[in-house]
Design a protein around this motif. Structure first.
Motif, mmCIF file in Angstrom:
data_model
loop_
_atom_site.group_PDB
_atom_site.id
_atom_site.type_symbol
_atom_site.label_atom_id
_atom_site.label_comp_id
_atom_site.label_asym_id
_atom_site.label_seq_id
_atom_site.Cartn_x
_atom_site.Cartn_y
_atom_site.Cartn_z
ATOM 1 N N MET A 1 19.996 -15.327 9.523
ATOM 2 C CA MET A 1 18.657 -15.867 9.579
ATOM 3 C C MET A 1 17.674 -14.820 10.106
ATOM 4 N N LEU A 2 18.128 -14.002 11.062
ATOM 5 C CA LEU A 2 17.278 -12.958 11.619
ATOM 6 C C LEU A 2 16.917 -11.934 10.553
ATOM 7 N N ILE A 3 17.905 -11.564 9.723
ATOM 8 C CA ILE A 3 17.652 -10.590 8.652
ATOM 9 C C ILE A 3 16.604 -11.126 7.691
ATOM 10 N N LEU A 4 16.715 -12.378 7.322
ATOM 11 C CA LEU A 4 15.740 -12.995 6.425
ATOM 12 C C LEU A 4 14.352 -13.003 7.058
ATOM 13 N N GLY A 5 14.279 -13.300 8.339
ATOM 14 C CA GLY A 5 13.000 -13.280 9.050
ATOM 15 C C GLY A 5 12.382 -11.888 9.081
ATOM 16 N N ILE A 6 13.212 -10.864 9.299
ATOM 17 C CA ILE A 6 12.713 -9.489 9.311
ATOM 18 C C ILE A 6 12.182 -9.096 7.941
ATOM 19 N N ILE A 7 12.892 -9.479 6.887
ATOM 20 C CA ILE A 7 12.452 -9.147 5.528
ATOM 21 C C ILE A 7 11.143 -9.852 5.194
ATOM 22 N N VAL A 8 11.031 -11.133 5.527
ATOM 23 C CA VAL A 8 9.798 -11.881 5.241
ATOM 24 C C VAL A 8 8.630 -11.314 6.053
ATOM 25 N N PHE A 9 8.866 -10.999 7.335
ATOM 26 C CA PHE A 9 7.826 -10.404 8.169
ATOM 27 C C PHE A 9 7.388 -9.063 7.585
ATOM 28 N N GLY A 10 8.356 -8.239 7.173
ATOM 29 C CA GLY A 10 8.045 -6.955 6.564
ATOM 30 C C GLY A 10 7.264 -7.113 5.277
ATOM 31 N N MET A 11 7.611 -8.103 4.474
ATOM 32 C CA MET A 11 6.917 -8.333 3.213
ATOM 33 C C MET A 11 5.456 -8.719 3.460
ATOM 34 N N VAL A 12 5.222 -9.570 4.437
ATOM 35 C CA VAL A 12 3.858 -10.002 4.747
ATOM 36 C C VAL A 12 3.033 -8.830 5.296
ATOM 37 N N ILE A 13 3.615 -8.057 6.220
ATOM 38 C CA ILE A 13 2.912 -6.917 6.800
ATOM 39 C C ILE A 13 2.653 -5.853 5.746
ATOM 40 N N GLY A 14 3.626 -5.593 4.876
ATOM 41 C CA GLY A 14 3.451 -4.615 3.804
ATOM 42 C C GLY A 14 2.378 -5.033 2.810
ATOM 43 N N ALA A 15 2.345 -6.313 2.474
ATOM 44 C CA ALA A 15 1.309 -6.813 1.570
ATOM 45 C C ALA A 15 -0.067 -6.693 2.218
ATOM 46 N N LEU A 16 -0.154 -6.986 3.496
ATOM 47 C CA LEU A 16 -1.410 -6.844 4.226
ATOM 48 C C LEU A 16 -1.865 -5.384 4.244
ATOM 49 N N ALA A 17 -0.929 -4.464 4.418
ATOM 50 C CA ALA A 17 -1.274 -3.040 4.393
ATOM 51 C C ALA A 17 -1.815 -2.628 3.024
ATOM 52 N N GLN A 18 -1.222 -3.145 1.953
ATOM 53 C CA GLN A 18 -1.719 -2.826 0.608
ATOM 54 C C GLN A 18 -3.118 -3.395 0.396
ATOM 55 N N LEU A 19 -3.372 -4.578 0.920
ATOM 56 C CA LEU A 19 -4.701 -5.164 0.782
ATOM 57 C C LEU A 19 -5.737 -4.386 1.594
ATOM 58 N N ILE A 20 -5.346 -3.871 2.764
ATOM 59 C CA ILE A 20 -6.271 -3.093 3.586
ATOM 60 C C ILE A 20 -6.589 -1.765 2.918
ATOM 61 N N ILE A 21 -5.572 -1.076 2.414
ATOM 62 C CA ILE A 21 -5.790 0.223 1.773
ATOM 63 C C ILE A 21 -6.506 0.066 0.449
ATOM 64 N N GLY A 22 -6.206 -0.971 -0.271
ATOM 65 C CA GLY A 22 -6.840 -1.165 -1.580
ATOM 66 C C GLY A 22 -6.064 -0.430 -2.652
ATOM 67 N N GLY A 23 -6.753 0.239 -3.491
ATOM 68 C CA GLY A 23 -6.114 0.958 -4.583
ATOM 69 C C GLY A 23 -6.809 0.636 -5.881
ATOM 70 N N LYS A 24 -6.085 0.884 -6.978
ATOM 71 C CA LYS A 24 -6.677 0.622 -8.300
ATOM 72 C C LYS A 24 -7.020 -0.852 -8.465
ATOM 73 N N ASN A 25 -6.037 -1.683 -8.250
ATOM 74 C CA ASN A 25 -6.241 -3.121 -8.390
ATOM 75 C C ASN A 25 -5.934 -3.760 -7.039
ATOM 76 N N MET A 26 -6.972 -4.105 -6.317
ATOM 77 C CA MET A 26 -6.811 -4.576 -4.949
ATOM 78 C C MET A 26 -5.959 -5.837 -4.836
ATOM 79 N N TRP A 27 -5.966 -6.682 -5.828
ATOM 80 C CA TRP A 27 -5.252 -7.952 -5.722
ATOM 81 C C TRP A 27 -3.856 -7.908 -6.331
ATOM 82 N N SER A 28 -3.424 -6.751 -6.813
ATOM 83 C CA SER A 28 -2.075 -6.609 -7.338
ATOM 84 C C SER A 28 -1.197 -5.995 -6.250
ATOM 85 N N ILE A 29 -0.191 -6.721 -5.836
ATOM 86 C CA ILE A 29 0.670 -6.262 -4.750
ATOM 87 C C ILE A 29 2.029 -5.883 -5.317
#
Length: 88
Positions: A1-29
């Motif tokens: 369960m801890l591993i799943l929590g770490i992966i989900v937390f990482g996914m949310v933080i990584g998606a947030l980082a992509q939204l902050i940085i932006g890029g070509k298509n800001m809403w494509s993660i």
């Protein structure tokens, strides 16, 4: 369960980082990058926070701010690398 929590937390933080940085298509993660950037970025952010606070190289829970900073570093580095490499 801890591993799943770490992966989900990482996914949310990584998606947030992509939204902050932006890029070509800001809403494509890129979810693969989001997971890797979030999990690896949490370790990098935790290491940076430990070094700045004078704790040495001890890995500690860095919290959300350290995780976001680390994920921004990893995501920014990946985007820089992709722009630098020749197009396939």
């Amino acid at each position: 369960m801890l591993i799943l929590g770490i992966i989900v937390f990482g996914m949310v933080i990584g998606a947030l980082a992509q939204l902050i940085i932006g890029g070509k298509n800001m809403w494509s993660i890129d979810w693969g990058l989001a997971i890797v950037a979030g999990v690896v970025g949490s370790f990098i952010g935790g290491l940076l926070i430990s070094l700045l606070s004078g704790d040495g190289l001890d890995f500690r829970a860095s919290g959300i701010i350290g995780s976001i900073v680390g994920a921004l570093i990893v995501t920014g580095g990946w985007i820089w690398y992709k722009k630098r490499s020749p197009a396939n």
